[in-house]
Design a protein around this motif. Structure first.
Motif, PDB file in Angstrom:
ATOM      1  N   LEU A   4      -1.113  -4.636   0.568  1.00  0.00           N
ATOM      2  CA  LEU A   4       0.203  -4.155   0.164  1.00  0.00           C
ATOM      3  C   LEU A   4       1.238  -5.251   0.389  1.00  0.00           C
ATOM      4  O   LEU A   4       1.258  -5.868   1.457  1.00  0.00           O
ATOM      5  CB  LEU A   4       0.580  -2.921   0.979  1.00  0.00           C
ATOM      6  CG  LEU A   4      -0.413  -1.757   0.939  1.00  0.00           C
ATOM      7  CD1 LEU A   4      -0.008  -0.674   1.941  1.00  0.00           C
ATOM      8  CD2 LEU A   4      -0.498  -1.174  -0.450  1.00  0.00           C
ATOM      9  N   GLU A   6       5.388  -5.811   0.055  1.00  0.00           N
ATOM     10  CA  GLU A   6       6.711  -5.255  -0.214  1.00  0.00           C
ATOM     11  C   GLU A   6       7.664  -6.336  -0.698  1.00  0.00           C
ATOM     12  O   GLU A   6       7.504  -7.517  -0.383  1.00  0.00           O
ATOM     13  CB  GLU A   6       7.321  -4.634   1.054  1.00  0.00           C
ATOM     14  CG  GLU A   6       6.499  -3.525   1.686  1.00  0.00           C
ATOM     15  CD  GLU A   6       5.659  -4.035   2.842  1.00  0.00           C
ATOM     16  OE1 GLU A   6       5.365  -3.236   3.748  1.00  0.00           O
ATOM     17  OE2 GLU A   6       5.301  -5.227   2.841  1.00  0.00           O
ATOM     18  N   SER A   7       8.666  -5.904  -1.457  1.00  0.00           N
ATOM     19  CA  SER A   7       9.731  -6.800  -1.896  1.00  0.00           C
ATOM     20  C   SER A   7      10.977  -5.972  -2.176  1.00  0.00           C
ATOM     21  O   SER A   7      10.905  -4.733  -2.228  1.00  0.00           O
ATOM     22  CB  SER A   7       9.315  -7.577  -3.148  1.00  0.00           C
ATOM     23  OG  SER A   7       9.056  -6.687  -4.213  1.00  0.00           O
ATOM     24  N   SER A  21      10.078  -2.356  -3.624  1.00  0.00           N
ATOM     25  CA  SER A  21       8.815  -2.235  -4.352  1.00  0.00           C
ATOM     26  C   SER A  21       7.666  -2.567  -3.415  1.00  0.00           C
ATOM     27  O   SER A  21       7.821  -3.372  -2.493  1.00  0.00           O
ATOM     28  CB  SER A  21       8.782  -3.197  -5.544  1.00  0.00           C
ATOM     29  OG  SER A  21       9.818  -2.913  -6.456  1.00  0.00           O
ATOM     30  N   CYS A  22       6.532  -1.968  -3.672  1.00  0.00           N
ATOM     31  CA  CYS A  22       5.320  -2.254  -2.908  1.00  0.00           C
ATOM     32  C   CYS A  22       4.179  -2.369  -3.905  1.00  0.00           C
ATOM     33  O   CYS A  22       3.783  -1.365  -4.524  1.00  0.00           O
ATOM     34  CB  CYS A  22       5.048  -1.163  -1.893  1.00  0.00           C
ATOM     35  SG  CYS A  22       3.459  -1.319  -1.049  1.00  0.00           S
ATOM     36  N   TRP A  36       6.466   5.187   2.929  1.00  0.00           N
ATOM     37  CA  TRP A  36       7.415   4.191   3.412  1.00  0.00           C
ATOM     38  C   TRP A  36       7.819   4.573   4.838  1.00  0.00           C
ATOM     39  O   TRP A  36       8.113   5.742   5.114  1.00  0.00           O
ATOM     40  CB  TRP A  36       8.658   4.121   2.536  1.00  0.00           C
ATOM     41  CG  TRP A  36       8.463   3.435   1.220  1.00  0.00           C
ATOM     42  CD1 TRP A  36       8.239   4.022   0.015  1.00  0.00           C
ATOM     43  CD2 TRP A  36       8.489   2.029   0.980  1.00  0.00           C
ATOM     44  NE1 TRP A  36       8.111   3.070  -0.965  1.00  0.00           N
ATOM     45  CE2 TRP A  36       8.265   1.832  -0.405  1.00  0.00           C
ATOM     46  CE3 TRP A  36       8.684   0.904   1.784  1.00  0.00           C
ATOM     47  CZ2 TRP A  36       8.224   0.565  -0.994  1.00  0.00           C
ATOM     48  CZ3 TRP A  36       8.646  -0.350   1.204  1.00  0.00           C
ATOM     49  CH2 TRP A  36       8.417  -0.517  -0.173  1.00  0.00           C
ATOM     50  N   THR A  77       2.089   0.162  -8.209  1.00  0.00           N
ATOM     51  CA  THR A  77       3.304  -0.100  -7.440  1.00  0.00           C
ATOM     52  C   THR A  77       3.973   1.208  -7.045  1.00  0.00           C
ATOM     53  O   THR A  77       4.012   2.163  -7.831  1.00  0.00           O
ATOM     54  CB  THR A  77       4.281  -0.959  -8.271  1.00  0.00           C
ATOM     55  OG1 THR A  77       3.642  -2.198  -8.615  1.00  0.00           O
ATOM     56  CG2 THR A  77       5.539  -1.270  -7.472  1.00  0.00           C
ATOM     57  N   TYR A  94       8.447  -0.746   5.767  1.00  0.00           N
ATOM     58  CA  TYR A  94       7.024  -0.985   5.579  1.00  0.00           C
ATOM     59  C   TYR A  94       6.438   0.013   4.574  1.00  0.00           C
ATOM     60  O   TYR A  94       6.740   1.203   4.628  1.00  0.00           O
ATOM     61  CB  TYR A  94       6.267  -0.836   6.892  1.00  0.00           C
ATOM     62  CG  TYR A  94       6.646  -1.832   7.946  1.00  0.00           C
ATOM     63  CD1 TYR A  94       7.664  -1.556   8.856  1.00  0.00           C
ATOM     64  CD2 TYR A  94       5.970  -3.046   8.055  1.00  0.00           C
ATOM     65  CE1 TYR A  94       8.019  -2.471   9.835  1.00  0.00           C
ATOM     66  CE2 TYR A  94       6.313  -3.960   9.040  1.00  0.00           C
ATOM     67  CZ  TYR A  94       7.332  -3.673   9.924  1.00  0.00           C
ATOM     68  OH  TYR A  94       7.675  -4.574  10.888  1.00  0.00           O
ATOM     69  N   CYS A  95       5.563  -0.482   3.746  1.00  0.00           N
ATOM     70  CA  CYS A  95       4.785   0.329   2.828  1.00  0.00           C
ATOM     71  C   CYS A  95       3.427   0.595   3.479  1.00  0.00           C
ATOM     72  O   CYS A  95       2.882  -0.269   4.178  1.00  0.00           O
ATOM     73  CB  CYS A  95       4.618  -0.455   1.528  1.00  0.00           C
ATOM     74  SG  CYS A  95       3.564   0.304   0.298  1.00  0.00           S
ATOM     75  N   TRP A 113      -1.246  -1.290   5.711  1.00  0.00           N
ATOM     76  CA  TRP A 113       0.171  -1.562   5.876  1.00  0.00           C
ATOM     77  C   TRP A 113       0.545  -2.893   5.244  1.00  0.00           C
ATOM     78  O   TRP A 113      -0.252  -3.838   5.255  1.00  0.00           O
ATOM     79  CB  TRP A 113       0.523  -1.617   7.364  1.00  0.00           C
ATOM     80  CG  TRP A 113       0.397  -0.286   8.044  1.00  0.00           C
ATOM     81  CD1 TRP A 113      -0.744   0.272   8.560  1.00  0.00           C
ATOM     82  CD2 TRP A 113       1.445   0.667   8.247  1.00  0.00           C
ATOM     83  NE1 TRP A 113      -0.456   1.517   9.073  1.00  0.00           N
ATOM     84  CE2 TRP A 113       0.872   1.782   8.894  1.00  0.00           C
ATOM     85  CE3 TRP A 113       2.803   0.687   7.939  1.00  0.00           C
ATOM     86  CZ2 TRP A 113       1.622   2.908   9.251  1.00  0.00           C
ATOM     87  CZ3 TRP A 113       3.541   1.792   8.297  1.00  0.00           C
ATOM     88  CH2 TRP A 113       2.955   2.889   8.937  1.00  0.00           C
ATOM     89  N   GLY A 114       1.758  -2.955   4.727  1.00  0.00           N
ATOM     90  CA  GLY A 114       2.307  -4.216   4.268  1.00  0.00           C
ATOM     91  C   GLY A 114       2.949  -4.966   5.407  1.00  0.00           C
ATOM     92  O   GLY A 114       2.969  -4.493   6.553  1.00  0.00           O
ATOM     93  N   THR A 117       9.697  -5.564   4.743  1.00  0.00           N
ATOM     94  CA  THR A 117      10.820  -6.252   4.117  1.00  0.00           C
ATOM     95  C   THR A 117      12.111  -5.795   4.802  1.00  0.00           C
ATOM     96  O   THR A 117      12.282  -4.606   5.069  1.00  0.00           O
ATOM     97  CB  THR A 117      10.863  -5.991   2.600  1.00  0.00           C
ATOM     98  OG1 THR A 117      11.899  -6.774   1.997  1.00  0.00           O
ATOM     99  CG2 THR A 117      11.094  -4.528   2.271  1.00  0.00           C
TER     100      THR A 117
END
Length: 123
Positions: A4, A6-7, A21-22, A36, A77, A94-95, A113-114, A117
């Motif tokens: 994952l 994120e941004s 976004s993820c 999230w 996404t 966090y995603c 987990w991402g 961001t």
């Protein structure tokens, strides 16, 4: 295995909006519940929102009516649209993903987990 990324984080003034976004790897994205979470300095990571594989959504009371979670299973996404942002929304977001719990809201229910961001709400 699911990865994952994120941004979309950044600095925004109170009352402003951001969309996170993820992007997820893997061919079975549509089967995952996506969530999230956020973690502010010195605080525990907390649940924000989740969307199940069937599209059902659930939000923390603190963001209900201001944040909207959605997913695009073609683009793999998940999004978090954040409106009417407040300074207390400042955190690392966090995603997360799980294939086993459609209604997951706890950290320990998520398997992937991402990296997170940063979202900063300040004037």
């Amino acid at each position: 295995q699911v990865q994952l990324v994120e941004s979309g984080g950044g600095l925004v003034q109170p009352g402003g909006s951001l969309r996170l976004s993820c992007a997820a790897s893997g061919r079975t994205f549509s089967r995952y519940t996506m969530g999230w979470f956020r973690q502010a300095p010195g605080k525990e990571r907390e649940f924000v929102a989740r969307i199940s594989w069937s599209g059902g959504t659930y939000y923390a009371d603190s963001v209900k009516g201001r944040f909207t979670i959605s997913r695009d299973n073609v683009k793999n996404t998940v999004y978090l649209q954040m409106n009417s942002l407040k300074p207390e929304d400042t955190a690392v977001y966090y995603c997360a993903a799980t294939a086993f719990k459609q209604a997951a809201v706890r950290r320990d229910e998520y398997d992937y987990w991402g990296q997170g961001t940063q979202v900063t709400v300040s004037s």
